[in-house]
Design a protein around this motif. Sequence first.
Motif, mmCIF file in Angstrom:
data_model
loop_
_atom_site.group_PDB
_atom_site.id
_atom_site.type_symbol
_atom_site.label_atom_id
_atom_site.label_comp_id
_atom_site.label_asym_id
_atom_site.label_seq_id
_atom_site.Cartn_x
_atom_site.Cartn_y
_atom_site.Cartn_z
ATOM 1 N N LYS A 1 22.559 82.938 23.514
ATOM 2 C CA LYS A 1 23.689 82.800 22.475
ATOM 3 C C LYS A 1 23.930 81.471 23.099
ATOM 4 O O LYS A 1 23.963 80.754 23.768
ATOM 5 N N TYR A 2 23.805 80.630 21.564
ATOM 6 C CA TYR A 2 24.249 79.265 21.237
ATOM 7 C C TYR A 2 25.912 79.052 21.366
ATOM 8 O O TYR A 2 25.766 79.470 20.970
ATOM 9 N N LEU A 3 26.213 78.170 22.565
ATOM 10 C CA LEU A 3 27.800 77.501 22.861
ATOM 11 C C LEU A 3 28.026 76.409 22.034
ATOM 12 O O LEU A 3 26.930 75.169 22.861
ATOM 13 N N VAL A 4 29.062 76.099 21.703
ATOM 14 C CA VAL A 4 28.978 74.637 21.866
ATOM 15 C C VAL A 4 30.401 73.926 22.271
ATOM 16 O O VAL A 4 30.547 75.151 21.573
ATOM 17 N N ASP A 5 30.801 73.323 23.029
ATOM 18 C CA ASP A 5 32.163 73.005 23.169
ATOM 19 C C ASP A 5 32.480 72.393 22.045
ATOM 20 O O ASP A 5 32.839 71.123 21.980
ATOM 21 N N THR A 6 33.707 72.949 20.609
ATOM 22 C CA THR A 6 33.758 71.849 20.147
ATOM 23 C C THR A 6 35.549 71.158 20.588
ATOM 24 O O THR A 6 35.444 70.510 19.736
ATOM 25 N N GLY A 7 35.619 71.647 21.326
ATOM 26 C CA GLY A 7 37.217 70.578 21.680
ATOM 27 C C GLY A 7 36.428 69.385 22.605
ATOM 28 O O GLY A 7 37.394 68.803 22.795
ATOM 29 N N THR A 8 35.151 69.267 22.879
ATOM 30 C CA THR A 8 35.000 68.080 23.264
ATOM 31 C C THR A 8 34.375 66.942 22.219
ATOM 32 O O THR A 8 33.217 67.464 21.604
ATOM 33 N N PRO A 9 34.967 65.727 22.161
ATOM 34 C CA PRO A 9 34.051 65.204 21.010
ATOM 35 C C PRO A 9 33.174 64.873 20.607
ATOM 36 O O PRO A 9 32.388 64.062 21.391
ATOM 37 N N GLY A 10 32.452 65.216 19.376
ATOM 38 C CA GLY A 10 31.361 64.293 18.885
ATOM 39 C C GLY A 10 30.094 65.589 19.151
ATOM 40 O O GLY A 10 28.904 64.582 19.716
ATOM 41 N N LEU A 11 30.658 66.460 20.127
ATOM 42 C CA LEU A 11 29.264 67.003 20.422
ATOM 43 C C LEU A 11 29.264 68.592 19.319
ATOM 44 O O LEU A 11 27.993 69.418 19.818
ATOM 45 N N SER A 12 29.741 68.794 18.777
ATOM 46 C CA SER A 12 29.708 69.979 17.948
ATOM 47 C C SER A 12 28.982 69.579 16.745
ATOM 48 O O SER A 12 28.581 68.438 15.977
ATOM 49 N N PRO A 13 27.536 70.313 17.019
ATOM 50 C CA PRO A 13 26.303 71.075 15.911
ATOM 51 C C PRO A 13 26.991 70.294 13.825
ATOM 52 O O PRO A 13 28.311 70.547 13.591
ATOM 53 N N SER A 14 26.289 69.634 13.393
ATOM 54 C CA SER A 14 26.733 69.417 12.199
ATOM 55 C C SER A 14 26.830 70.603 11.367
ATOM 56 O O SER A 14 26.194 70.988 11.115
ATOM 57 N N GLU A 15 28.179 70.459 10.629
ATOM 58 C CA GLU A 15 27.555 71.594 9.595
ATOM 59 C C GLU A 15 26.635 71.442 8.038
ATOM 60 O O GLU A 15 26.958 70.262 7.520
ATOM 61 N N MET A 16 25.939 72.842 7.825
ATOM 62 C CA MET A 16 25.555 72.728 6.620
ATOM 63 C C MET A 16 26.445 72.720 5.694
ATOM 64 O O MET A 16 27.296 73.474 5.624
ATOM 65 N N VAL A 17 25.585 71.818 4.030
ATOM 66 C CA VAL A 17 26.140 71.869 3.198
ATOM 67 C C VAL A 17 25.740 73.000 2.348
ATOM 68 O O VAL A 17 24.413 73.220 1.903
ATOM 69 N N ASP A 18 26.097 73.929 1.961
ATOM 70 C CA ASP A 18 25.729 75.178 0.932
ATOM 71 C C ASP A 18 25.843 74.080 -0.177
ATOM 72 O O ASP A 18 27.066 74.730 -0.951
ATOM 73 N N THR A 19 24.647 73.217 -0.848
ATOM 74 C CA THR A 19 24.877 72.788 -2.116
ATOM 75 C C THR A 19 25.163 73.833 -3.481
ATOM 76 O O THR A 19 25.037 73.047 -4.191
ATOM 77 N N ALA A 20 24.933 74.735 -3.164
ATOM 78 C CA ALA A 20 25.144 75.641 -4.365
ATOM 79 C C ALA A 20 26.404 76.500 -4.273
ATOM 80 O O ALA A 20 27.022 76.719 -5.506
ATOM 81 N N SER A 21 27.233 75.550 -3.889
ATOM 82 C CA SER A 21 28.974 76.565 -3.062
ATOM 83 C C SER A 21 29.656 75.018 -3.005
ATOM 84 O O SER A 21 30.722 75.396 -2.581
ATOM 85 N N LEU A 22 29.263 73.697 -3.854
ATOM 86 C CA LEU A 22 30.305 72.892 -3.529
ATOM 87 C C LEU A 22 31.757 73.246 -4.487
ATOM 88 O O LEU A 22 30.695 73.646 -5.599
ATOM 89 N N LYS A 23 32.738 73.203 -3.830
ATOM 90 C CA LYS A 23 33.444 72.819 -5.167
ATOM 91 C C LYS A 23 34.136 71.558 -5.207
ATOM 92 O O LYS A 23 33.925 70.709 -4.691
ATOM 93 N N PRO A 24 34.556 71.413 -6.291
ATOM 94 C CA PRO A 24 35.267 70.130 -6.913
ATOM 95 C C PRO A 24 36.151 69.396 -5.966
ATOM 96 O O PRO A 24 37.264 70.111 -5.537
ATOM 97 N N PHE A 25 35.904 68.188 -5.796
ATOM 98 C CA PHE A 25 36.724 67.259 -4.976
ATOM 99 C C PHE A 25 36.261 67.197 -3.573
ATOM 100 O O PHE A 25 37.035 67.342 -2.592
ATOM 101 N N GLU A 26 35.151 68.468 -3.237
ATOM 102 C CA GLU A 26 35.208 68.341 -1.766
ATOM 103 C C GLU A 26 34.166 68.450 -1.257
ATOM 104 O O GLU A 26 33.651 69.033 -0.071
ATOM 105 N N VAL A 27 33.236 67.713 -2.246
ATOM 106 C CA VAL A 27 31.553 67.395 -1.799
ATOM 107 C C VAL A 27 31.872 66.333 -0.741
ATOM 108 O O VAL A 27 31.349 66.700 0.715
ATOM 109 N N SER A 28 32.559 65.387 -0.246
ATOM 110 C CA SER A 28 32.961 64.418 0.738
ATOM 111 C C SER A 28 33.133 65.832 1.972
ATOM 112 O O SER A 28 32.950 64.960 3.355
#
Length: 254
Positions: free
Chosen positions: A91-118
């Motif tokens: 099981k892969y676990l990330v300590d999200t409470g530690t700044p800078g260590l959470s993995p990048s969130e993937m972008v589902d480019t097929a479901s981006l909503k208006p004004f939420e790209v960034s």
Amino acid sequence: MPKLILSMDGLVLKEIILNKERTSIGRKASNDIQIDNLAISGHHAVITCILNDAFLEDQSSTNGTYVNGQPIKKYVLQNNDVVELGKYRLKYLVDTGTPGLSPSEMVDTASLKPFEVSLDIQAEPPARPAPAPSAAGNPQRTQLIRQAATATAPAEQAEPSNNPGAERLGVIQVLNGANAGRELELSKSLTTLGKPGRQVAVITRRAHGYFITHVEGGNFPLVNGRALDAQAHRLNDHDIIELAGVKMEFFLRP
């Protein structure tokens, strides 16, 4: 710092901190994580940590590597993912409470909503120097991931340091679908695009320009109608990228 919890049949066997650039998994004693079981190949899989991301790659194992029940060849691990090797679970676990260590969130480019790209993209902080590979590492197996982080493509090495494109900000604009016209500024050192489990690529910003590298998926992204290969590909002004069913234009903003 990310870690793995090794278990079998619900019994926790070991906790492994991913504090190395490359962590190998397999039956042989030379692996960083040894699992002495005949269902596990001698060199079964490897996890490569680049910046804040962890990339899992199957090493042509006999019985395959699975994540959350699905077979993978290359995969970007996310918090709470379960890697399955025979009867064993990691099981892969990330300590999200530690700044800078959470993995990048993937972008589902097929479901981006208006004004939420960034807002749907978590780009990485400025790059830290990549550590040297360990003596036991296989540079060829990690070449794809290294290029995603360092963009050491031949074209970059040959480019003069006064490249005017290096001073201009790269932008991705969606060309089709409900989000046509939406833009994303590539202001960070690494931005992950795509749909996990289908097709994922990263765009890196370096001194000599922007580079795109395939990370996950059986089909490689297209640039101007041509499929990429395993090398980092330098993006030019007004290149058209096709990724996970979405067409995007890359351009340089003055």
